[in-house]
Write a protein that holds these residues in place. Structure first.
Motif, PDB file in Angstrom:
ATOM      1  N   GLU A  54      11.907  -5.530  -8.465  1.00 59.34           N
ATOM      2  CA  GLU A  54      12.796  -6.048  -7.431  1.00 59.34           C
ATOM      3  C   GLU A  54      14.044  -5.177  -7.260  1.00 59.34           C
ATOM      4  O   GLU A  54      14.472  -4.887  -6.141  1.00 59.34           O
ATOM      5  CB  GLU A  54      13.221  -7.477  -7.807  1.00 59.34           C
ATOM      6  N   SER A  55      14.626  -4.751  -8.402  1.00 55.02           N
ATOM      7  CA  SER A  55      15.952  -4.119  -8.344  1.00 55.02           C
ATOM      8  C   SER A  55      15.956  -2.646  -8.723  1.00 55.02           C
ATOM      9  O   SER A  55      16.889  -1.923  -8.402  1.00 55.02           O
ATOM     10  CB  SER A  55      16.886  -4.839  -9.307  1.00 55.02           C
ATOM     11  N   GLY A  56      14.953  -2.217  -9.487  1.00 53.61           N
ATOM     12  CA  GLY A  56      14.948  -0.833  -9.973  1.00 53.61           C
ATOM     13  C   GLY A  56      15.687  -0.657 -11.287  1.00 53.61           C
ATOM     14  O   GLY A  56      15.894   0.474 -11.716  1.00 53.61           O
ATOM     15  N   PHE A  57      16.070  -1.763 -11.952  1.00 52.03           N
ATOM     16  CA  PHE A  57      16.764  -1.619 -13.235  1.00 52.03           C
ATOM     17  C   PHE A  57      15.890  -2.076 -14.399  1.00 52.03           C
ATOM     18  O   PHE A  57      15.251  -3.117 -14.352  1.00 52.03           O
ATOM     19  CB  PHE A  57      18.086  -2.384 -13.233  1.00 52.03           C
ATOM     20  N   THR A  58      15.897  -1.245 -15.469  1.00 48.41           N
ATOM     21  CA  THR A  58      15.132  -1.560 -16.672  1.00 48.41           C
ATOM     22  C   THR A  58      15.939  -2.566 -17.505  1.00 48.41           C
ATOM     23  O   THR A  58      17.111  -2.793 -17.240  1.00 48.41           O
ATOM     24  CB  THR A  58      14.906  -0.294 -17.523  1.00 48.41           C
ATOM     25  N   PRO A  59      15.317  -3.132 -18.555  1.00 46.98           N
ATOM     26  CA  PRO A  59      16.054  -4.081 -19.405  1.00 46.98           C
ATOM     27  C   PRO A  59      17.288  -3.440 -20.049  1.00 46.98           C
ATOM     28  O   PRO A  59      18.225  -4.142 -20.402  1.00 46.98           O
ATOM     29  CB  PRO A  59      15.028  -4.484 -20.473  1.00 46.98           C
ATOM     30  N   GLU A  60      17.305  -2.103 -20.190  1.00 48.29           N
ATOM     31  CA  GLU A  60      18.500  -1.432 -20.755  1.00 48.29           C
ATOM     32  C   GLU A  60      19.464  -1.002 -19.659  1.00 48.29           C
ATOM     33  O   GLU A  60      20.392  -0.239 -19.911  1.00 48.29           O
ATOM     34  CB  GLU A  60      18.104  -0.200 -21.562  1.00 48.29           C
ATOM     35  N   PHE A  61      19.187  -1.435 -18.420  1.00 46.36           N
ATOM     36  CA  PHE A  61      19.999  -1.053 -17.268  1.00 46.36           C
ATOM     37  C   PHE A  61      20.019   0.441 -17.024  1.00 46.36           C
ATOM     38  O   PHE A  61      21.004   1.020 -16.596  1.00 46.36           O
ATOM     39  CB  PHE A  61      21.403  -1.672 -17.343  1.00 46.36           C
ATOM     40  N   ASP A  62      18.891   1.060 -17.316  1.00 45.85           N
ATOM     41  CA  ASP A  62      18.642   2.395 -16.800  1.00 45.85           C
ATOM     42  C   ASP A  62      18.104   2.152 -15.386  1.00 45.85           C
ATOM     43  O   ASP A  62      17.637   1.047 -15.073  1.00 45.85           O
ATOM     44  CB  ASP A  62      17.599   3.102 -17.677  1.00 45.85           C
ATOM     45  N   ALA A  63      18.191   3.156 -14.527  1.00 48.39           N
ATOM     46  CA  ALA A  63      17.764   2.964 -13.140  1.00 48.39           C
ATOM     47  C   ALA A  63      16.507   3.774 -12.853  1.00 48.39           C
ATOM     48  O   ALA A  63      16.328   4.868 -13.385  1.00 48.39           O
ATOM     49  CB  ALA A  63      18.882   3.390 -12.189  1.00 48.39           C
ATOM     50  N   VAL A  64      15.654   3.226 -12.004  1.00 53.88           N
ATOM     51  CA  VAL A  64      14.408   3.869 -11.614  1.00 53.88           C
ATOM     52  C   VAL A  64      14.693   5.241 -11.017  1.00 53.88           C
ATOM     53  O   VAL A  64      15.733   5.466 -10.411  1.00 53.88           O
ATOM     54  CB  VAL A  64      13.646   2.974 -10.607  1.00 53.88           C
ATOM     55  N   GLY A  65      13.741   6.171 -11.202  1.00 51.48           N
ATOM     56  CA  GLY A  65      13.905   7.514 -10.652  1.00 51.48           C
ATOM     57  C   GLY A  65      12.588   8.091 -10.180  1.00 51.48           C
ATOM     58  O   GLY A  65      11.547   7.428 -10.222  1.00 51.48           O
ATOM     59  N   GLY A  66      12.636   9.332  -9.728  1.00 45.66           N
ATOM     60  CA  GLY A  66      11.438  10.078  -9.338  1.00 45.66           C
ATOM     61  C   GLY A  66      10.623   9.381  -8.257  1.00 45.66           C
ATOM     62  O   GLY A  66      11.151   8.644  -7.427  1.00 45.66           O
ATOM     63  N   THR A  67       9.299   9.610  -8.287  1.00 47.56           N
ATOM     64  CA  THR A  67       8.424   9.071  -7.246  1.00 47.56           C
ATOM     65  C   THR A  67       8.309   7.552  -7.312  1.00 47.56           C
ATOM     66  O   THR A  67       7.810   6.925  -6.382  1.00 47.56           O
ATOM     67  CB  THR A  67       7.011   9.663  -7.355  1.00 47.56           C
ATOM     68  N   MET A  68       8.773   6.935  -8.418  1.00 45.08           N
ATOM     69  CA  MET A  68       8.697   5.478  -8.537  1.00 45.08           C
ATOM     70  C   MET A  68       9.711   4.792  -7.617  1.00 45.08           C
ATOM     71  O   MET A  68       9.563   3.602  -7.322  1.00 45.08           O
ATOM     72  CB  MET A  68       8.918   5.073 -10.008  1.00 45.08           C
ATOM     73  N   VAL A  69      10.740   5.521  -7.154  1.00 45.50           N
ATOM     74  CA  VAL A  69      11.779   4.883  -6.334  1.00 45.50           C
ATOM     75  C   VAL A  69      11.179   4.281  -5.057  1.00 45.50           C
ATOM     76  O   VAL A  69      11.433   3.121  -4.725  1.00 45.50           O
ATOM     77  CB  VAL A  69      12.916   5.875  -5.996  1.00 45.50           C
ATOM     78  N   GLU A  70      10.345   5.059  -4.380  1.00 42.92           N
ATOM     79  CA  GLU A  70       9.768   4.526  -3.134  1.00 42.92           C
ATOM     80  C   GLU A  70       8.831   3.358  -3.424  1.00 42.92           C
ATOM     81  O   GLU A  70       8.789   2.393  -2.666  1.00 42.92           O
ATOM     82  CB  GLU A  70       9.012   5.626  -2.385  1.00 42.92           C
ATOM     83  N   GLY A  98       0.802  -1.231   0.000  1.00 44.12           N
ATOM     84  CA  GLY A  98       0.000   0.000   0.000  1.00 44.12           C
ATOM     85  C   GLY A  98       0.826   1.268   0.000  1.00 44.12           C
ATOM     86  O   GLY A  98       0.290   2.354  -0.234  1.00 44.12           O
ATOM     87  N   GLY A  99       2.125   1.161   0.294  1.00 42.18           N
ATOM     88  CA  GLY A  99       2.980   2.352   0.238  1.00 42.18           C
ATOM     89  C   GLY A  99       2.566   3.456   1.199  1.00 42.18           C
ATOM     90  O   GLY A  99       2.759   4.642   0.903  1.00 42.18           O
ATOM     91  N   CYS A 100       2.012   3.095   2.352  1.00 41.76           N
ATOM     92  CA  CYS A 100       1.522   4.109   3.299  1.00 41.76           C
ATOM     93  C   CYS A 100       2.646   5.043   3.740  1.00 41.76           C
ATOM     94  O   CYS A 100       2.428   6.239   3.960  1.00 41.76           O
ATOM     95  CB  CYS A 100       0.904   3.457   4.533  1.00 41.76           C
ATOM     96  N   ALA A 101       3.878   4.503   3.867  1.00 48.48           N
ATOM     97  CA  ALA A 101       4.995   5.306   4.366  1.00 48.48           C
ATOM     98  C   ALA A 101       5.355   6.423   3.396  1.00 48.48           C
ATOM     99  O   ALA A 101       5.821   7.487   3.821  1.00 48.48           O
ATOM    100  CB  ALA A 101       6.206   4.414   4.624  1.00 48.48           C
ATOM    101  N   SER A 102       5.123   6.222   2.092  1.00 45.61           N
ATOM    102  CA  SER A 102       5.494   7.246   1.115  1.00 45.61           C
ATOM    103  C   SER A 102       4.811   8.571   1.413  1.00 45.61           C
ATOM    104  O   SER A 102       5.359   9.628   1.116  1.00 45.61           O
ATOM    105  CB  SER A 102       5.112   6.818  -0.302  1.00 45.61           C
ATOM    106  N   CYS A 103       3.617   8.538   1.952  1.00 45.56           N
ATOM    107  CA  CYS A 103       2.919   9.790   2.266  1.00 45.56           C
ATOM    108  C   CYS A 103       2.895  10.092   3.758  1.00 45.56           C
ATOM    109  O   CYS A 103       2.944  11.254   4.144  1.00 45.56           O
ATOM    110  CB  CYS A 103       1.475   9.751   1.764  1.00 45.56           C
ATOM    111  N   HIS A 104       2.800   9.068   4.607  1.00 50.48           N
ATOM    112  CA  HIS A 104       2.578   9.339   6.037  1.00 50.48           C
ATOM    113  C   HIS A 104       3.848   9.352   6.878  1.00 50.48           C
ATOM    114  O   HIS A 104       3.798   9.747   8.039  1.00 50.48           O
ATOM    115  CB  HIS A 104       1.563   8.347   6.615  1.00 50.48           C
TER     116      HIS A 104
END
Lengths: 303, 146
Positions: free
Chosen positions: A258-274, A51-57
Motif C-alpha cells: 500500500e505505502s512502499g514502506f518496509t517494517p523497518e521503514f526502509d522505502a521501496v526502490g528499483g523496478t518494484m516502485v511501479e 497486470g502492470g501493463c503501463a510499466s512496459c507499454h
C-alpha cells in the motif's frame, strides 16, 4: 551408402514435420472467447492495475494520466536481446484498435498474435495465461476506453536464432501453463484470490522467481528471488526461508504494497516502485489476499 | 627506496579504502538511524498507531531536513562498491540527477517544518508529500544487492 543418405533425408524431413506440428501456435477454442467483447470496463481497470501493463507499454517513468497512453517504445534489455514494447493503444494503424476481443484473449492466454505467430515471453503471458477469460474480457473493454496514441515503434533487436518466432513453440511447451504453481487447500477463498492475483495478473514470479538457462521460470524455486534480469543487483526472496521476509507479518506485507514502506521503514526502490504503486490502486481486500498468499509460500533459502 | 614507496602507496590505498568505508557506513547510518527512524514516527502517526503530535512530527521532519544537508557529500568517487552499499552505480553516472532528488527532499521537508501541521488532517497531505521522495530517489538510485 545411398540407402543411408536416403534414410537421413527422410529422418530430417520427419524431424522438420514434427517440429512444425509441435511448434504450431495454438489458438483458444471459440467457446472460451465467446464473450471476449462483452466485458465491463469499470472492472477491467482493476486488472489493468494488477497486470502492470503501463510499466512496459506507457512511456518510461509515466505518471498520472500519462500511464494510460500505451504507445509503447520502452526498450527492455534481456539476455536474449533488446525488445521494444509495442503500441497497445486503441489506434487502428499503429496500435491494436483493429483487434477483436478474441485476438486479445489469444495474446494474453496463449501468447499468439492475430497473424498466428508466437509472442516472445518478454510479454509476460506465461503469467497472464493463468487469468480467467472473464477478467481478460473486462480488461479489453477497459483498454478500448484509453487514449488513442499514434506511434510506430522500433523492431526488436535480437541475435539470429532468437529472431525466429516459430522456435518459441518448444519453449512454450515447457513453460506455458494455465495451472497454479502453489497448491492450496480448497475452501480458503482469500488464499485462492491471493494466488490468482500473484501468479496470474500480478506476474510477481516474472521478477521474483529465478530463471533457468533458457529463460524459463524455475518453479521449484518459486518466488525465492535471484539476480535481477537487468543484471544489476538482486531481487529479494519473498518466502520465509533464510534471506527471505519470514519476519514480516501479513499486515507488514500488505502495508508495504500500500505505502512502499518496509517494517523497518526502509522505502521501496528499483523496478518494484511501479509495481507497488499499482498495488496501491487495488482494493485493500486484494492487497490483503496477496499478503496472505505470500505469507503462506513454501519457505526456500536464498541462493 | 622502492619498498618504501610501495609501503607508502599501500598505506595510501588503505587510508582511502577506510575513508570510503566511512562514507558508506556514514550514509547508511544517516538513512537508517535518522531518515528511517523519523519515518517510523511519522508513519505510526499516519497509521493511527500513535496519537498525532505536532512537536514530534516537526522534529521528525527537521531530522530528515538536516540529513539532506550532508548526505550528498558522502558519495565520493571510489565509494561505488564495498561495505554492503545498496547505492546504485547510476548515482555516479548522473550525479546531477541524484542531487536534484536530494534537493527536492530538502525543500519538501523544509516546507513540512514550516507548515507545522496542527492536527492529523493537516498532517496527512504534508506527510504524503515528504514520503513520496523516498521511492522517487530509491527507484532510480538504489539497488538491492543481497
Amino acid at each position: 551408402m545411398k540407402r543411408l543418405a536416403a534414410a537421413l533425408v527422410i529422418m530430417a524431413i520427419a524431424a522438420a514435420v514434427i517440429f512444425w506440428v509441435l511448434t504450431m501456435p495454438q489458438r483458444l477454442d471459440a467457446t472460451v472467447t465467446a464473450n471476449a467483447d462483452a466485458g465491463d470496463a469499470a472492472r477491467g481497470e482493476r486488472m489493468f492495475n494488477a497486470g502492470g501493463c503501463a510499466s512496459c507499454h506507457a512511456a518510461k517513468g509515466a505518471k498520472g494520466d500519462d500511464r494510460l497512453k500505451l504507445g509503447g517504445g520502452l526498450a527492455l534489455e534481456t539476455p536474449f536481446g533488446t525488445f521494444h514494447a509495442p503500441n497497445i493503444s486503441p489506434d487502428r494503424q499503429t496500435g491494436i484498435g483493429a483487434w477483436s476481443g478474441a485476438d486479445f484473449m489469444n495474446a494474453m492466454l496463449r501468447g499468439v498474435s492475430p497473424e498466428g505467430e508466437h509472442f516472445y515471453p518478454a510479454f509476460p503471458y506465461t503469467s497472464y495465461a493463468r487469468m480467467q477469460p472473464e477478467d481478460i474480457a473486462d480488461l479489453w473493454a477497459y483498454m478500448k476506453t484509453l487514449p488513442v496514441v499514434e506511434q510506430a515503434n522500433l523492431d526488436h533487436q535480437l541475435p539470429l536464432p532468437f529472431r525466429m518466432r516459430r522456435g518459441l513453440g518448444l519453449w512454450k511447451m515447457l513453460f506455458l501453463s494455465d495451472q497454479p504453481v502453489v497448491a492450496i487447500a480448497s475452501g480458503d477463498d482469500q488464499l485462492v484470490l491471493g494466488r490468482y492475483l500473484v501468479e496470474g495478473p500480478g506476474h510477481c514470479g516474472e521478477c521474483h522467481t529465478p530463471r533457468n538457462l533458457i529463460g524459463g521460470p524455475d518453479t521449484s524455486r518459486w518466488l525465492s528471488g535471484g539476480p535481477a534480469p537487468e543484471g544489476n543487483g538482486k531481487i529479494p526472496n519473498l518466502t520465509a526461508g533464510a534471506g527471505g521476509i519470514g519476519s514480516w507479518s501479513v499486515k507488514d506485507i500488505a502495508y508495504y504494497l500500500e505505502s512502499g514502506f518496509t517494517p523497518e521503514f526502509d522505502a521501496v526502490g528499483g523496478t518494484m516502485v511501479e509495481v507497488q504503486e499499482n498495488m496501491a490502486r487495488l482494493p485493500a481486500s486484494d492487497r490483503d489476499a496477496i499478503a496472505a498468499y505470500v505469507k503462506a509460500l513454501p519457505a526456500l533459502d536464498s541462493q | 627506496m622502492r619498498k618504501f614507496l610501495y609501503a607508502i602507496a599501500a598505506v595510501g590505498l588503505l587510508v582511502s579504502g577506510v575513508a570510503h568505508a566511512d562514507a558508506i557506513s556514514d550514509r547508511k547510518a544517516l538513512m537508517k538511524e535518522k531518515v528511517g527512524a523519523s519515518m517510523g514516527v511519522l508513519a505510526k502517526m499516519a497509521k493511527g498507531e500513535m496519537d498525532y503530535d505536532t512537536a514530534a512530527a516537526v522534529a521528525a521532519f527537521q531530522t530528515m531536513n538536516d540529513v539532506t544537508k550532508t548526505f550528498g557529500d558522502l558519495f565520493p568517487a571510489g565509494s561505488e562498491t564495498g561495505g554492503d552499499t545498496t547505492a546504485s552505480p547510476k548515482i555516479w553516472e548522473d550525479m546531477d540527477g541524484f542531487k536534484a532528488k536530494l534537493a527536492k527532499f530538502g525543500e519538501d521537508t523544509a516546507a513540512a517544518v514550516a507548515a507545522a501541521p496542527a492536527d492529523k488532517d493537516a498532517f496527512m497531505p504534508v506527510f504524503g508529500q515528504v514520503a513520496g521522495n523516498c521511492k522517487a530517489c530509491h527507484e532510480m538510485y538504489r539497488v538491492q544487492k543481497n
